[in-house]
Design a protein around this motif. Structure first.
Motif, PDB file in Angstrom:
ATOM      1  N   ARG A   1       0.860  -1.195   0.000  1.00  0.00           N
ATOM      2  CA  ARG A   1       0.000   0.000   0.000  1.00  0.00           C
ATOM      3  C   ARG A   1       0.891   1.238   0.000  1.00  0.00           C
ATOM      4  NH1 ARG A   1      -0.750  -2.497   4.917  1.00  0.00           N
ATOM      5  NH2 ARG A   1      -2.726  -3.346   4.162  1.00  0.00           N
TER       6      ARG A   1
ATOM      7  N   VAL B   1       9.233   1.905   7.090  1.00  0.00           N
ATOM      8  CA  VAL B   1       8.330   0.767   6.935  1.00  0.00           C
ATOM      9  C   VAL B   1       9.145  -0.519   6.929  1.00  0.00           C
ATOM     10  CG1 VAL B   1       6.539  -0.266   5.494  1.00  0.00           C
ATOM     11  CG2 VAL B   1       6.777   2.215   5.562  1.00  0.00           C
TER      12      VAL B   1
ATOM     13  N   ARG C   1       4.700  -2.399   7.511  1.00  0.00           N
ATOM     14  CA  ARG C   1       3.990  -1.590   8.516  1.00  0.00           C
ATOM     15  C   ARG C   1       4.891  -0.430   8.938  1.00  0.00           C
ATOM     16  NH1 ARG C   1       6.429  -5.783  10.970  1.00  0.00           N
ATOM     17  NH2 ARG C   1       7.427  -5.412  13.013  1.00  0.00           N
ATOM     18  N   VAL C   2       4.281   0.686   9.212  1.00  0.00           N
ATOM     19  CA  VAL C   2       5.026   1.878   9.599  1.00  0.00           C
ATOM     20  C   VAL C   2       5.453   1.755  11.058  1.00  0.00           C
ATOM     21  CG1 VAL C   2       4.920   4.384   9.892  1.00  0.00           C
ATOM     22  CG2 VAL C   2       3.772   3.302   7.939  1.00  0.00           C
ATOM     23  N   ILE C   3       6.735   1.935  11.328  1.00  0.00           N
ATOM     24  CA  ILE C   3       7.223   1.883  12.702  1.00  0.00           C
ATOM     25  C   ILE C   3       7.734   3.236  13.185  1.00  0.00           C
ATOM     26  CG2 ILE C   3       7.815  -0.558  12.595  1.00  0.00           C
ATOM     27  CD1 ILE C   3      10.796   0.355  12.356  1.00  0.00           C
TER      28      ILE C   3
END
Length: 202
Positions: free
Chosen positions: A177, A185, A191-193
């Motif tokens: 995405r 990411v 996933r965004v960290i």
């Protein structure tokens, strides 16, 4: 031609320049402890006149800083002869394409990018200035990558995804995405960290 940055990355770019038959004057590096690299002289002062240069530093922010501080340089583009680059690809000045890369039709690559060893960039991708696509990373068709972003080694980006400016995509991440400016990411799926609050104010 001078290579700006006497490091491991510089060694690889040097060999690409040699493969293309350029006359290499040596390296420029501010670290006075560096005297020679692969039998080429390292100079520590930046010439104040027009010279041909490739920046051989992997850090995207530092490459941009050097470009902004040296308007007289004539920046060269280097493509290793053992690559597959479509005749319909556009590649900006100062960009280096490493051996084994595949860049397909209608890709636009900006200035001072690194397309590293065995990276794959498929059709209709748009890569802005100062991007680093690490070894073995794969971008599917119609991916866009914003200025200064680093795509980690072995990362995969599915088709049509937009990645913002000054992002960090972790090694082996799978990006399915869009990614906002300044995001770090990791993982599969990505996933965004972390979000860089200053984003792309470099």
């Amino acid at each position: 031609m001078y290579l700006y940055g006497a490091s491991g990355h510089g060694k690889v770019v040097l060999e690409i320049a040699e493969e293309n038959g350029y006359n290499i004057e040596g390296f420029i590096d501010e670290d006075i402890s560096k005297i020679m690299l692969l039998n080429y002289t390292v100079t520590h002062s930046v010439p104040l006149y027009a010279i041909d240069v490739v920046i051989t530093i992997g850090n995207n922010k530092i490459r941009k800083k050097i470009v902004n501080g040296n308007p007289l340089f004539n920046y060269m583009t280097l493509i290793h002869p053992k690559t597959t680059v479509s005749k319909r690809v556009k590649i900006g000045e100062g960009t280096v394409v490493m051996p084994g890369c595949k860049i397909n039709s209608e890709v636009n690559v900006g200035k001072h990018c690194i397309i590293n060893t065995n990276a794959s960039v498929d059709h209709d991708c748009a890569i802005e200035d100062f991007v680093h696509i690490s070894p073995g990373a794969s971008l599917a068709g119609a991916v866009s990558v914003g200025e200064g972003t680093h795509i980690g080694i072995g990362a995969v980006v599915i088709q049509g995804v937009n990645i913002g400016k000054w992002c960090t995509i972790g090694a082996g991440a799978v990006i399915i995405r869009d990614v906002l400016d300044g995001a770090t990411v990791v993982g599969n799926p990505g996933r965004v960290i972390k979000m860089n609050e200053s984003k792309y104010d470099q």
